[in-house]
Design a protein around this motif. Sequence first.
Motif: not given
Length: 139
Positions: A2-5, A10, A29, A31, A36-38
């Motif tokens: 996972y990636y986060i803001q 990022t 957020m 990803s 896509d970012w959710r």
Amino acid sequence: MYYIQFNGQTVGPMNKEQLAAYPLTPQTMVSADGGDWRALYTYPELMELCNGQASACATSEADSKRVVCGVLAILVGGLGLQYFLIGKTAAGLINIALSLCTCGLWSLVNFVQGIMILCMSDADWRRKFVDSTSTFPVF
């Protein structure tokens, strides 16, 4: 992975355990694999990471709008305000056009929709209206 803001940057890739080190909120957020970012609350497998409480993650801003959208659909559904409130502008405009074309009879559909919104669970609400890719979610 996972990636986060976080703080405007990022951060990642990280696994679930590494994400737990960050102060996550339901609106963080996320990803998955650079897709896509959710918002974090849309990832059920990550919900328990939100401040250590799954119930805190289950509540989101969209869930708090469910009752307001239901009441708007019942009272002034022909104006499409319930769609504008959740950010589905195209659906709001389609709703107005249908109300005009049917001389207001479309408001009966909105009345039923409002009752259904008030009766459905938060998870169903998110799935059918908020997270849906449908341009014009009716039921």
